[in-house]
Design an enzyme around this catalytic site. Structure first.
Site, PDB file in Angstrom:
ATOM      1  CG  ASP A 207      18.934  -2.790  46.746  1.00 45.60           C
ATOM      2  OD1 ASP A 207      19.708  -3.112  47.667  1.00 45.60           O
ATOM      3  OD2 ASP A 207      18.327  -3.629  46.066  1.00 45.60           O
TER       4      ASP A 207
ATOM      5  N   GLY B  18       7.423   3.911  46.234  1.00 43.69           N
ATOM      6  CA  GLY B  18       8.058   3.701  47.535  1.00 43.69           C
ATOM      7  C   GLY B  18       8.380   4.970  48.311  1.00 43.69           C
TER       8      GLY B  18
ATOM      9  NE  ARG C 224       3.330   0.404  47.830  1.00 40.97           N
ATOM     10  CZ  ARG C 224       4.472   0.317  47.155  1.00 40.97           C
ATOM     11  NH1 ARG C 224       5.561   0.887  47.620  1.00 40.97           N
ATOM     12  NH2 ARG C 224       4.536  -0.346  46.024  1.00 40.97           N
TER      13      ARG C 224
ATOM     14  CG  ASP D 176       5.853  -2.878  47.777  1.00 35.65           C
ATOM     15  OD1 ASP D 176       6.974  -2.397  47.493  1.00 35.65           O
ATOM     16  OD2 ASP D 176       5.222  -3.610  47.002  1.00 35.65           O
TER      17      ASP D 176
ATOM     18  CG  ASP E  13      11.947   3.474  48.107  1.00 37.85           C
ATOM     19  OD1 ASP E  13      12.883   3.594  47.271  1.00 37.85           O
ATOM     20  OD2 ASP E  13      11.080   2.597  47.996  1.00 37.85           O
TER      21      ASP E  13
ATOM     22  CE  LYS F 149      18.270  -2.992  51.452  1.00 33.50           C
ATOM     23  NZ  LYS F 149      17.635  -4.042  50.639  1.00 33.50           N
TER      24      LYS F 149
ATOM     25  N   GLY G 226      21.371   0.782  42.886  1.00 34.14           N
ATOM     26  CA  GLY G 226      21.629   2.083  42.270  1.00 34.14           C
ATOM     27  C   GLY G 226      21.111   2.188  40.840  1.00 34.14           C
TER      28      GLY G 226
ATOM     29  CB  THR H 294      15.944   2.740  40.559  1.00 29.98           C
ATOM     30  OG1 THR H 294      15.601   1.361  40.640  1.00 29.98           O
ATOM     31  CG2 THR H 294      14.684   3.560  40.375  1.00 29.98           C
ATOM     32  CG  LEU H 295      18.326   6.625  42.761  1.00 32.45           C
ATOM     33  CD1 LEU H 295      19.023   6.539  44.114  1.00 32.45           C
ATOM     34  CD2 LEU H 295      17.552   7.946  42.660  1.00 32.45           C
TER      35      LEU H 295
HETATM   36  P1  5GP Z   1      17.873  -0.316  42.932  1.00 37.75           P
HETATM   37  O1  5GP Z   1      17.541   0.077  41.512  1.00 37.75           O
HETATM   38  O2  5GP Z   1      18.733   0.715  43.654  1.00 37.75           O
HETATM   39  O3  5GP Z   1      18.429  -1.685  43.023  1.00 37.75           O
HETATM   40  O4  5GP Z   1      16.518  -0.476  43.686  1.00 37.75           O
HETATM   41  C1  5GP Z   1      15.800   0.577  44.032  1.00 37.75           C
HETATM   42  C2  5GP Z   1      14.381   0.152  44.338  1.00 37.75           C
HETATM   43  O5  5GP Z   1      14.265  -1.207  44.760  1.00 37.75           O
HETATM   44  C3  5GP Z   1      13.915   0.973  45.517  1.00 37.75           C
HETATM   45  O6  5GP Z   1      13.409   2.218  45.088  1.00 37.75           O
HETATM   46  C4  5GP Z   1      12.887   0.079  46.151  1.00 37.75           C
HETATM   47  O7  5GP Z   1      11.646   0.317  45.545  1.00 37.75           O
HETATM   48  C5  5GP Z   1      13.366  -1.322  45.857  1.00 37.75           C
HETATM   49  N1  5GP Z   1      14.083  -1.884  47.011  1.00 37.75           N
HETATM   50  C6  5GP Z   1      15.409  -2.041  47.182  1.00 37.75           C
HETATM   51  N2  5GP Z   1      15.699  -2.558  48.394  1.00 37.75           N
HETATM   52  C7  5GP Z   1      14.519  -2.709  49.021  1.00 37.75           C
HETATM   53  C8  5GP Z   1      14.142  -3.180  50.331  1.00 37.75           C
HETATM   54  O8  5GP Z   1      14.947  -3.568  51.190  1.00 37.75           O
HETATM   55  N3  5GP Z   1      12.821  -3.194  50.595  1.00 37.75           N
HETATM   56  C9  5GP Z   1      11.871  -2.777  49.697  1.00 37.75           C
HETATM   57  N4  5GP Z   1      10.600  -2.842  50.079  1.00 37.75           N
HETATM   58  N5  5GP Z   1      12.181  -2.316  48.475  1.00 37.75           N
HETATM   59  C10 5GP Z   1      13.498  -2.286  48.137  1.00 37.75           C
HETATM   60 MG    MG Z   2      11.438   2.495  44.599  1.00 39.39          MG
END
Ligand code: 5GP
Ligand code: MG
Length: 185
Positions: free
Chosen positions: A112, A50, A174, A168, A109, A140, A114, A116-117
């Site tokens: 959301d 992303g 993308r 995506d 990217d 977000k 958190g 993943t980070l």
């Molecule tokens: P987290 O682990 O913070 O919940 O999610 C991170 C990953 O979820 C982001 O790197 C992204 O790839 C995907 N993601 C979260 N929100 C969105 C969104 O609104 N649109 C898209 N396309 N991907 C998202």
């Molecule tokens: Mg991602």
């Protein structure tokens, strides 16, 4: 080329324009440059896929700021074909660059939940990275589930699913040069 496969969703309103993204990234690079010593290389680890478009533009702006970088990627997966995170994060591909004692800037990217980070930071710290900072294009705040804060944020956005500029939905969109909200048909 026309798209042959019908899509169940389509990008609706432009949330962040190409011009606004370009301007913001130039300012982000200036902010980042202020905190790093230009005599040291900065290791940039981008979370695939992303972040690829953001990463490419950010790198060029960092170069304009005189920052030298080493670049690598890690692939972490949390999303399947839907618009909801599974909550489980799998490391599919770890970065090959050594990170021990390095200044690392993690680039993603969107922040959301958190999860993943958090997973990425833990991995880097376990391998001896020092001073891991986070840079995300989008944040977000309403969706955060774990305690993680980005040091550099492009744009705070509301709780909507967005596509474009590298992000995506089920492998589509993308290539859009802007960020759009996704509308269900
Ligand atoms: P987290 O682990 O913070 O919940 O999610 C991170 C990953 O979820 C982001 O790197 C992204 O790839 C995907 N993601 C979260 N929100 C969105 C969104 O609104 N649109 C898209 N396309 N991907 C998202
Ligand atoms: Mg991602």
């Amino acid at each position: 080329m026309n798209h042959q496969t019908p899509r169940s969703h389509s990008p609706d309103t432009v949330l962040i324009s190409t011009a606004a993204i370009r301007r913001r990234i130039a300012r982000l690079a200036a902010e980042i440059a202020k905190t790093y010593d230009p005599t040291r290389e900065l290791v940039i680890v981008a979370i695939w896929h992303g972040s690829f478009m953001f990463m490419a533009d950010l790198l060029r702006q960092l170069h304009r700021q005189g920052i030298r970088t080493h670049v690598d990627f890690m692939t972490l997966a949390s999303y399947g074909a839907g618009t909801r995170s599974s909550g489980r994060i799998t490391m599919l591909q770890a970065p090959a660059l050594p990170v021990k004692n390095q200044l690392v800037l993690l680039v993603d990217d969107i922040l959301d939940t958190g999860r993943t980070l958090i997973r990425a930071i833990r991995w880097l710290r376990q391998r001896g990275a020092k001073n891991v900072k986070i840079c995300v294009l989008l944040d977000k705040p309403a969706r955060h589930k774990v305690k993680v804060r980005a040091d550099y944020v492009g744009f705070k956005i509301p709780n909507v699913f967005v596509v474009g500029y590298g992000l995506d939905h089920d492998k589509h969109y993308r290539e859009l040069p802007y960020i759009a909200k996704l509308r269900q048909r």
